[in-house]
Design an enzyme around this catalytic site. Sequence first.
Site, PDB file in Angstrom:
ATOM      1  CB  CYS A  16       4.415  -5.947  -5.675  1.00 12.78           C
ATOM      2  SG  CYS A  16       3.469  -7.422  -5.999  1.00 12.78           S
ATOM      3  N   GLY A  42       9.792  -8.068  -2.722  1.00 15.78           N
ATOM      4  CA  GLY A  42       9.260  -9.244  -3.396  1.00 15.78           C
ATOM      5  C   GLY A  42      10.385 -10.127  -3.871  1.00 15.78           C
ATOM      6  CG  ASN A 117       3.219  -2.236  -4.167  1.00 18.74           C
ATOM      7  OD1 ASN A 117       3.645  -1.285  -3.535  1.00 18.74           O
ATOM      8  ND2 ASN A 117       2.920  -3.373  -3.576  1.00 18.74           N
ATOM      9  N   GLY A 118       0.038  -3.685  -4.735  1.00 15.20           N
ATOM     10  CA  GLY A 118      -1.182  -3.463  -3.980  1.00 15.20           C
ATOM     11  C   GLY A 118      -2.118  -4.648  -4.087  1.00 15.20           C
ATOM     12  CE1 TYR A 257      10.569  -6.698   8.626  1.00 16.57           C
ATOM     13  CE2 TYR A 257       8.720  -7.035   7.143  1.00 16.57           C
ATOM     14  CZ  TYR A 257       9.919  -7.466   7.667  1.00 16.57           C
ATOM     15  OH  TYR A 257      10.480  -8.633   7.241  1.00 16.57           O
TER      16      TYR A 257
END
Length: 486
Positions: A16, A42, A117-118, A257
Amino acid sequence: MLTTHPFDDDKLREECGVFGIWGAETAAAMVALGLHALQHRGQEAAGITSWDGHAFHTHRAMGHVAGNFDKDEVIRGLPGQVACGHVRYSTTGETALRNVQPLFAELSSGGFAIAHNGNISNAMKLKRELVRQGSIFQSTSDTETIIHLVAMSKYRTLLDRFIDALKQVEGAYSLICMTPEGMIACRDPLGIRPLVMGRVGDAYIFASETVALDVVGATFIRQIEPGELVIVSEGGLRSIRPFGDVRGRPCIFEHVYFSRPDSIVDGSSVYSVRKAIGAQLAIESPIEADIVVPVPDSGVPSAIGYAQESGIPFELGIIRSHYVGRTFIQPGDQVRHLGVKLKHNANRALIDGQRLVLIDDSIVRGTTSVKILQMLRDAGAREVHLRIASPPTRHSCFYGVDTPERAKLLAAQMNVAEMAAYIGADSLAFLSIDGLYKALGEEGRVDRAPSYCDACFTGDYPTHLTDQEELTPTDQLALHGERVVA
């Protein structure tokens, strides 16, 4: 129909990206621009919620930001000077509009929108208790658990109820929440997932990465600290730390990354760190070769660093097409095999007869590496020495990254020599965990107090994994049917 390109199905995926703005005349349009810059985080769905001082407005859609939020009528339907947005990539759970964020609910205190996000690592256990108390869930997202915890809290103010909810959850979260009273941006006590703050004019912005600030012309102020809540309202901006003094452990894979190379993460240039990773890899695992070749695009900075440190020329031995979508028809095995070259193709004139050092960021299942090595052999490469710009990925992530179960991680099933034989490389070497920390400016990894969450490499998980440890598969099916995280 194949929904994932053969060269995309073997990468860890950040799930996300979030973006919020308070105090801008064109808030929703600014959020749409910010989400464009976070699209890599995302690519399955996107949503924006705005607040015009009287009502909340939401538009959510499957697919990319482009095409869904580039239309004037969509942005006009999201009025107000306050807005937040979300780009999403789901894991094994349901792909459905009901899981697209921001999620919204009408609470006793008014509207409440949340972008996350998570991953909440005790969400299933919490959901079981909430359902027993009468909560009715509308999605299969762990994010909705936070909304119900806020709604059920006995504290008086919304902020206190929100803090009460956060103190009950485990795992990783960077959140942007909107209420009639203001916007809240916060990170979990370990700061596992990133979140930064910026400003453009009189407007405050919160985003997953600094690159999203750049695209809207905002000035980077600072990162939101681990365990910090920043509240912005008509009364101004304030910060509170309900978890006390905490030592953060942000995700180390953001540097390897996930983040765009033009972002600043934890105070460091991602591009510079990746070059330093490549240089450290050359020090640890030298080899005689003719050229250094990156697997584009994520392997490029590390390959530059490896080439500069080793003195071996850097060359683009693999050319990537940027015009291939994630979904395309594959009518038969022969065409499917040919379709592999739609996205990456060997630069035959350059690599024919050459000894290559091939640089990639990671190995997950190993399927992509097998395809790339065969492609290079077919193009005439005499030797291919694979160097990986991270340690072996031996453990699953439970903090908001789509990771295969451990049994499908190649490095969890084979040693390095076995992996090299499986992939078809003349040699294979990974960056050491100490080398990764050195590239980040540290002397090495300190076992008792590491600076980062590196659980995917070490198995050292910094939080409890309640759902993994306590709930049976039957419990999980009963609670979610299909598991989806933020």
